[in-house]
Design a protein around this motif. Structure first.
Motif, PDB file in Angstrom:
ATOM      1  N   ASN A 153       0.832  -1.191   0.000  1.00  0.00           N
ATOM      2  CA  ASN A 153       0.000   0.000   0.000  1.00  0.00           C
ATOM      3  C   ASN A 153       0.877   1.255   0.000  1.00  0.00           C
ATOM      4  O   ASN A 153       1.980   1.264   0.551  1.00  0.00           O
ATOM      5  N   ASN A 154       0.409   2.345  -0.615  1.00  0.00           N
ATOM      6  CA  ASN A 154       1.178   3.590  -0.643  1.00  0.00           C
ATOM      7  C   ASN A 154       1.370   4.168   0.752  1.00  0.00           C
ATOM      8  O   ASN A 154       2.404   4.768   1.043  1.00  0.00           O
ATOM      9  N   LYS A 155       0.396   4.001   1.636  1.00  0.00           N
ATOM     10  CA  LYS A 155       0.528   4.495   3.003  1.00  0.00           C
ATOM     11  C   LYS A 155       1.643   3.774   3.742  1.00  0.00           C
ATOM     12  O   LYS A 155       2.379   4.370   4.526  1.00  0.00           O
ATOM     13  N   LEU A 159       4.305   2.384   2.322  1.00  0.00           N
ATOM     14  CA  LEU A 159       5.566   2.862   1.763  1.00  0.00           C
ATOM     15  C   LEU A 159       5.932   4.233   2.303  1.00  0.00           C
ATOM     16  O   LEU A 159       7.093   4.499   2.642  1.00  0.00           O
ATOM     17  N   PHE A 160       4.947   5.125   2.409  1.00  0.00           N
ATOM     18  CA  PHE A 160       5.213   6.460   2.943  1.00  0.00           C
ATOM     19  C   PHE A 160       5.641   6.396   4.393  1.00  0.00           C
ATOM     20  O   PHE A 160       6.583   7.076   4.808  1.00  0.00           O
ATOM     21  N   SER A 161       4.993   5.562   5.186  1.00  0.00           N
ATOM     22  CA  SER A 161       5.360   5.470   6.606  1.00  0.00           C
ATOM     23  C   SER A 161       6.750   4.861   6.770  1.00  0.00           C
ATOM     24  O   SER A 161       7.526   5.307   7.618  1.00  0.00           O
ATOM     25  N   PHE A 219       9.187   5.085   4.589  1.00  0.00           N
ATOM     26  CA  PHE A 219      10.107   6.131   4.149  1.00  0.00           C
ATOM     27  C   PHE A 219      10.280   7.194   5.234  1.00  0.00           C
ATOM     28  O   PHE A 219      11.397   7.616   5.532  1.00  0.00           O
ATOM     29  N   PHE A 220       9.179   7.612   5.848  1.00  0.00           N
ATOM     30  CA  PHE A 220       9.238   8.625   6.901  1.00  0.00           C
ATOM     31  C   PHE A 220      10.046   8.134   8.093  1.00  0.00           C
ATOM     32  O   PHE A 220      10.878   8.863   8.640  1.00  0.00           O
TER      33      PHE A 220
END
Length: 58
Positions: free
Chosen positions: A7-9, A11-13, A15-16
């Protein structure tokens, strides 16, 4: 073969979190011996020098 769907969420988490860990670890390397205090303070060690063997070495 299995296909991995992320999920994109997620991946973003990830990365963050990885960026935050890199920033924290680099700040520890750059500023290793600094402490932040709210105000002026003193340290009272409460050491009895008469009980030590060589108090002049302190």
């Amino acid at each position: 073969m299995y296909k991995l769907q992320v999920n994109n969420k997620v991946l973003f988490s990830l990365f963050f979190v990885s960026v935050a860990l890199v920033l924290f670890s680099s700040s520890v390397i750059v500023f290793p011996n600094q402490a932040i205090a709210a105000g002026k303070f003193t340290i009272d060690p409460k050491i009895n020098l008469k009980k030590l063997n060589n108090p002049q070495k302190l």
